[in-house]
Structure formats: structure tokens, C-alpha cells
Design a protein around this motif. Structure first.
Motif, PDB file in Angstrom:
ATOM      1  N   GLN A   1       9.560   2.006  -3.014  1.00 36.14           N
ATOM      2  CA  GLN A   1       8.175   1.736  -2.663  1.00 36.14           C
ATOM      3  C   GLN A   1       7.237   2.129  -3.806  1.00 36.14           C
ATOM      4  O   GLN A   1       6.326   1.403  -4.173  1.00 36.14           O
ATOM      5  N   ALA A   2       7.480   3.319  -4.367  1.00 34.75           N
ATOM      6  CA  ALA A   2       6.601   3.830  -5.417  1.00 34.75           C
ATOM      7  C   ALA A   2       6.666   2.975  -6.679  1.00 34.75           C
ATOM      8  O   ALA A   2       5.636   2.732  -7.330  1.00 34.75           O
ATOM      9  N   MET A   3       7.871   2.514  -7.038  1.00 31.19           N
ATOM     10  CA  MET A   3       7.965   1.728  -8.281  1.00 31.19           C
ATOM     11  C   MET A   3       7.216   0.411  -8.163  1.00 31.19           C
ATOM     12  O   MET A   3       6.654  -0.083  -9.148  1.00 31.19           O
TER      13      MET A   3
ATOM     14  N   ASN B   1      -7.663  -7.388  -2.280  1.00 27.19           N
ATOM     15  CA  ASN B   1      -9.046  -6.945  -2.469  1.00 27.19           C
ATOM     16  C   ASN B   1      -9.331  -5.582  -1.842  1.00 27.19           C
ATOM     17  O   ASN B   1     -10.485  -5.142  -1.814  1.00 27.19           O
ATOM     18  N   LEU B   2      -8.291  -4.921  -1.380  1.00 27.33           N
ATOM     19  CA  LEU B   2      -8.457  -3.618  -0.749  1.00 27.33           C
ATOM     20  C   LEU B   2      -8.979  -2.607  -1.762  1.00 27.33           C
ATOM     21  O   LEU B   2      -8.421  -2.443  -2.849  1.00 27.33           O
ATOM     22  N   LYS B   3     -10.049  -1.912  -1.410  1.00 29.03           N
ATOM     23  CA  LYS B   3     -10.636  -0.939  -2.340  1.00 29.03           C
ATOM     24  C   LYS B   3      -9.803   0.331  -2.440  1.00 29.03           C
ATOM     25  O   LYS B   3      -9.725   0.959  -3.486  1.00 29.03           O
ATOM     26  N   ARG B   4      -9.169   0.705  -1.323  1.00 26.40           N
ATOM     27  CA  ARG B   4      -8.343   1.911  -1.345  1.00 26.40           C
ATOM     28  C   ARG B   4      -7.162   1.705  -2.282  1.00 26.40           C
ATOM     29  O   ARG B   4      -6.506   0.670  -2.259  1.00 26.40           O
ATOM     30  N   GLN B   5      -6.875   2.707  -3.115  1.00 26.08           N
ATOM     31  CA  GLN B   5      -5.783   2.626  -4.071  1.00 26.08           C
ATOM     32  C   GLN B   5      -4.652   3.560  -3.676  1.00 26.08           C
ATOM     33  O   GLN B   5      -4.880   4.632  -3.116  1.00 26.08           O
ATOM     34  N   SER B   6      -3.424   3.147  -3.981  1.00 28.64           N
ATOM     35  CA  SER B   6      -2.298   4.061  -3.835  1.00 28.64           C
ATOM     36  C   SER B   6      -2.385   5.102  -4.956  1.00 28.64           C
ATOM     37  O   SER B   6      -3.083   4.890  -5.955  1.00 28.64           O
ATOM     38  N   PRO B   7      -1.705   6.246  -4.827  1.00 30.10           N
ATOM     39  CA  PRO B   7      -1.761   7.261  -5.891  1.00 30.10           C
ATOM     40  C   PRO B   7      -1.346   6.720  -7.249  1.00 30.10           C
ATOM     41  O   PRO B   7      -1.922   7.082  -8.277  1.00 30.10           O
ATOM     42  N   GLN B   8      -0.343   5.828  -7.265  1.00 30.87           N
ATOM     43  CA  GLN B   8       0.106   5.266  -8.540  1.00 30.87           C
ATOM     44  C   GLN B   8      -0.971   4.377  -9.158  1.00 30.87           C
ATOM     45  O   GLN B   8      -1.186   4.380 -10.369  1.00 30.87           O
ATOM     46  N   GLU B   9      -1.652   3.606  -8.303  1.00 34.32           N
ATOM     47  CA  GLU B   9      -2.732   2.760  -8.812  1.00 34.32           C
ATOM     48  C   GLU B   9      -3.874   3.617  -9.353  1.00 34.32           C
ATOM     49  O   GLU B   9      -4.419   3.328 -10.425  1.00 34.32           O
ATOM     50  N   ALA B  10      -4.247   4.645  -8.603  1.00 38.93           N
ATOM     51  CA  ALA B  10      -5.347   5.500  -9.025  1.00 38.93           C
ATOM     52  C   ALA B  10      -5.054   6.181 -10.362  1.00 38.93           C
ATOM     53  O   ALA B  10      -5.938   6.358 -11.194  1.00 38.93           O
TER      54      ALA B  10
ATOM     55  N   ALA C   1      10.610  19.724  -3.506  1.00 39.91           N
ATOM     56  CA  ALA C   1       9.731  20.698  -4.160  1.00 39.91           C
ATOM     57  C   ALA C   1       8.321  20.149  -4.337  1.00 39.91           C
ATOM     58  O   ALA C   1       7.336  20.891  -4.244  1.00 39.91           O
ATOM     59  N   LEU C   2       8.208  18.859  -4.579  1.00 34.59           N
ATOM     60  CA  LEU C   2       6.910  18.226  -4.799  1.00 34.59           C
ATOM     61  C   LEU C   2       6.288  17.696  -3.513  1.00 34.59           C
ATOM     62  O   LEU C   2       5.224  17.061  -3.550  1.00 34.59           O
ATOM     63  N   ASP C   3       6.970  17.932  -2.368  1.00 35.86           N
ATOM     64  CA  ASP C   3       6.502  17.429  -1.064  1.00 35.86           C
ATOM     65  C   ASP C   3       6.394  15.912  -1.029  1.00 35.86           C
ATOM     66  O   ASP C   3       5.541  15.361  -0.320  1.00 35.86           O
ATOM     67  N   ARG C   4       7.251  15.249  -1.792  1.00 38.46           N
ATOM     68  CA  ARG C   4       7.241  13.782  -1.762  1.00 38.46           C
ATOM     69  C   ARG C   4       8.065  13.233  -0.608  1.00 38.46           C
ATOM     70  O   ARG C   4       7.920  12.055  -0.252  1.00 38.46           O
ATOM     71  N   VAL C   5       8.935  14.055  -0.053  1.00 43.29           N
ATOM     72  CA  VAL C   5       9.614  13.704   1.185  1.00 43.29           C
ATOM     73  C   VAL C   5       9.466  14.881   2.136  1.00 43.29           C
ATOM     74  O   VAL C   5       9.448  16.041   1.722  1.00 43.29           O
TER      75      VAL C   5
ATOM     76  N   VAL D   1       0.805  -1.227   0.000  1.00 37.38           N
ATOM     77  CA  VAL D   1       0.000   0.000   0.000  1.00 37.38           C
ATOM     78  C   VAL D   1       0.837   1.275   0.000  1.00 37.38           C
ATOM     79  O   VAL D   1       0.285   2.370  -0.053  1.00 37.38           O
ATOM     80  N   TRP D   2       2.168   1.148   0.114  1.00 38.45           N
ATOM     81  CA  TRP D   2       3.128   2.240  -0.049  1.00 38.45           C
ATOM     82  C   TRP D   2       3.342   3.084   1.196  1.00 38.45           C
ATOM     83  O   TRP D   2       4.452   3.249   1.663  1.00 38.45           O
TER      84      TRP D   2
END
Length: 287
Positions: A141-143, A93-102, A218-222, A49-50
Motif C-alpha cells: 500500500q505504501a509503495m 482531486n482529494l486535498k487530504r494527502q497520505s503521509p508519503q504524498e505529504a 518499533a515505528l508503530d507502523r503495524v 489513500v492508503w
């Protein structure tokens, strides 16, 4: 009987005894089951789930399902392997998606994103080592999220957790041959991506963690004040970030990049909530 077989039988007997006490309502035994399973299940959830917050929620739900079905365990597999099966079924079967999945992000699109904004020189600002580690851990994790869930979990079980194909296939309820095919597909996709992209896996590839720090900030990814992975609590006696990274350097293969996370421990807030539930008088095993 070999020493290894004898050890395996001894562990199986200990697990059967522990589970028997837990089913009988022994609170200490139930707490020990939770203690044994919580960190491995959290590491599974985190890979799927990241983000740690989502992994905490998933781990709590998986543990409650494990405890609620503990009387169905027949010793057909190790207790953790059986718990992985419950966890994998929940996570697939988790309905919640990670941003990459979405966003239905592919590995090709992810590679293009890494190339965009890559600095010409390594980041040398405050906490450079910490933030470079955070970028590496966050990126791996993201990849993984760019793989379909069935491929992702096959890769995590086989190449991250290093389970054999028989156990991994049992967890996924497929044949060992089908599992090996699924794992090979995931390994090929990730291997091609890492070889073409990642300077850790291939020194000739274009991307460098230290040159992604500025863009990630800059992208607030960390978050430099609260790094999600580089300062994550680890299991007592488990691998630290530095030790995991050293193993990655020694192995020199693409899979090592994705395997080289520390031995994360499940955050205690959710585990404390489970403990409170166990002592509330409302849990089925204690009725």
C-alpha cells in the motif's frame, strides 16, 4: 450473438432496470445500487489513500455523489465503470494527502527506508505469520503512494483491477493511447523498484517481510492488536489473505505483489450511515 455478448446485454438490461427504479425513488433499488458498488469503490479508495479510515470516508462521499448523479447515467458504460469514473475524479482531486504524498517520498527514498533496520533473521515472536502478512500488505500500500496520483490510479485500474485500456481511459477521460503510456510508465517504475528491493518479487532482492516486522513494530507502523489489513473484513465469497498470497506466489511477477490483497469489504459503519440518510426523507432521489 455470442454467449458472452448475450450475457453482457442481459446485465446491461438489468442495470438499466435497477437504476430506473432507483431514480423513481424505490428505496430497495437504491440500497441494491449501494450494495453492488460499495466494495469495489472502497477497494479503489483504499489503494489511492492508503489507510482504511480515510478510504471509508472517501467511499461514503463517492457513493453519495454516485447516487446524487444517478439520473445522468445513460448506460454508456457499465454501472460500476461509470461509478469508478466519479470515484477517480474525486480521489484525484482529494486535498487530504497520505503521509508519503505529504513528504513527497520517492520510490528511491522508500527503498532506503526499507534497508534501514532490516533484521538479520525472520521475526519469530508472537503472531509471526499474521504480522508478516500485515507488513507485506502495508508495504505494498505504501509503495503505491510513492507514485504520482495519475500514475497510481492508472496502475490500479490496469494492473490491480485488470480493466482493459478502453474502459480505463474512459474512466480517466483520456485517450487509450495516453492511458497505455501512463500505465507503462507506472509499471516500469514499480517493476524496477520491486525487482531491486522486494524478496517476494525477486528472491535475490534484499528486503524480506519477516525481517521488517521488528522495525515496523518499533515505528508503530503495524498494530499487533489491530492489524489494518491482514484481518480486514472481506466481501462474502471473496479472496482471503491466504488465497491472495497464493495467487501472488503462483504468478511470480512484480505486479502480483501489488495485486495480492484480499477482496476487502467496505466497513459497515459508513454504509449504515448512508442507509440512514436514504431513509431520512432528505435524499434527493427520494424527494
Amino acid at each position: 450473438m455470442s454467449a458472452r455478448e448475450h450475457e453482457g446485454e442481459s446485465v446491461a438490461a438489468e442495470e438499466r432496470e435497477l437504476v430506473g427504479r432507483a431514480i423513481a425513488g424505490d428505496r430497495d433499488a437504491i440500497a441494491e445500487v449501494v450494495r453492488l458498488l460499495q466494495d469495489p469503490l472502497y477497494r479503489l479508495a483504499l489503494r489511492m489513500v492508503w489507510r482504511p479510515a480515510e478510504a471509508e470516508d472517501a467511499t461514503q462521499e463517492i457513493l453519495l455523489r454516485v447516487l446524487g448523479n444517478l439520473d445522468t447515467w445513460r448506460g454508456e458504460a457499465k454501472l460500476l465503470t461509470w461509478a469508478y469514473r466519479i470515484g477517480v475524479n474525486y480521489l484525484l482531486n482529494l486535498k487530504r494527502q497520505s503521509p508519503q504524498e505529504a513528504a513527497q517520498l520517492s520510490l528511491d527514498a522508500y527503498r532506503d527506508g526499507l534497508a534501514d533496520g532490516l533484521a538479520e533473521a525472520d521475526y519469530l515472536g508472537p503472531e509471526a505469520t499474521l504480522l508478516t502478512e500485515e507488513v507485506r500488505l502495508n508495504c505494498s500500500q505504501a509503495m503505491l503512494q510513492c507514485l504520482a496520483r495519475d500514475e497510481r490510479v492508472a496502475f490500479v485500474l490496469g494492473d490491480v483491477f485488470e480493466l482493459n485500456s478502453t474502459d480505463a481511459a474512459w474512466i480517466l477521460d483520456i485517450t487509450p493511447a495516453a492511458y497505455r503510456k501512463r500505465l507503462a510508465r507506472a509499471k516500469k517504475r514499480l517493476g524496477n523498484f520491486l525487482t531491486a528491493t522486494c524478496g517476494v518479487a525477486n528472491p535475490e532482492a534484499f528486503c524480506r517481510c519477516a525481517r521488517r516486522v521488528d522495525k515496523a513494530l518499533a515505528l508503530d507502523r503495524v498494530d499487533p492488536s489491530r492489524p489494518a489489513f491482514a484481518r480486514h473484513p472481506i466481501t462474502p465469497g471473496g479472496r482471503t489473505v491466504a488465497q491472495a498470497e497464493q495467487q501472488m506466489v503462483q504468478l511470480h511477477d512484480a505486479a502480483a505483489v501489488l495485486r495480492a490483497h484480499p477482496d476487502y469489504a467496505a466497513p459497515q459503519a459508513k454504509m449504515a450511515a448512508i442507509s440512514g440518510l436514504l431513509h431520512s426523507g432528505r435524499f434527493p432521489l427520494l424527494d
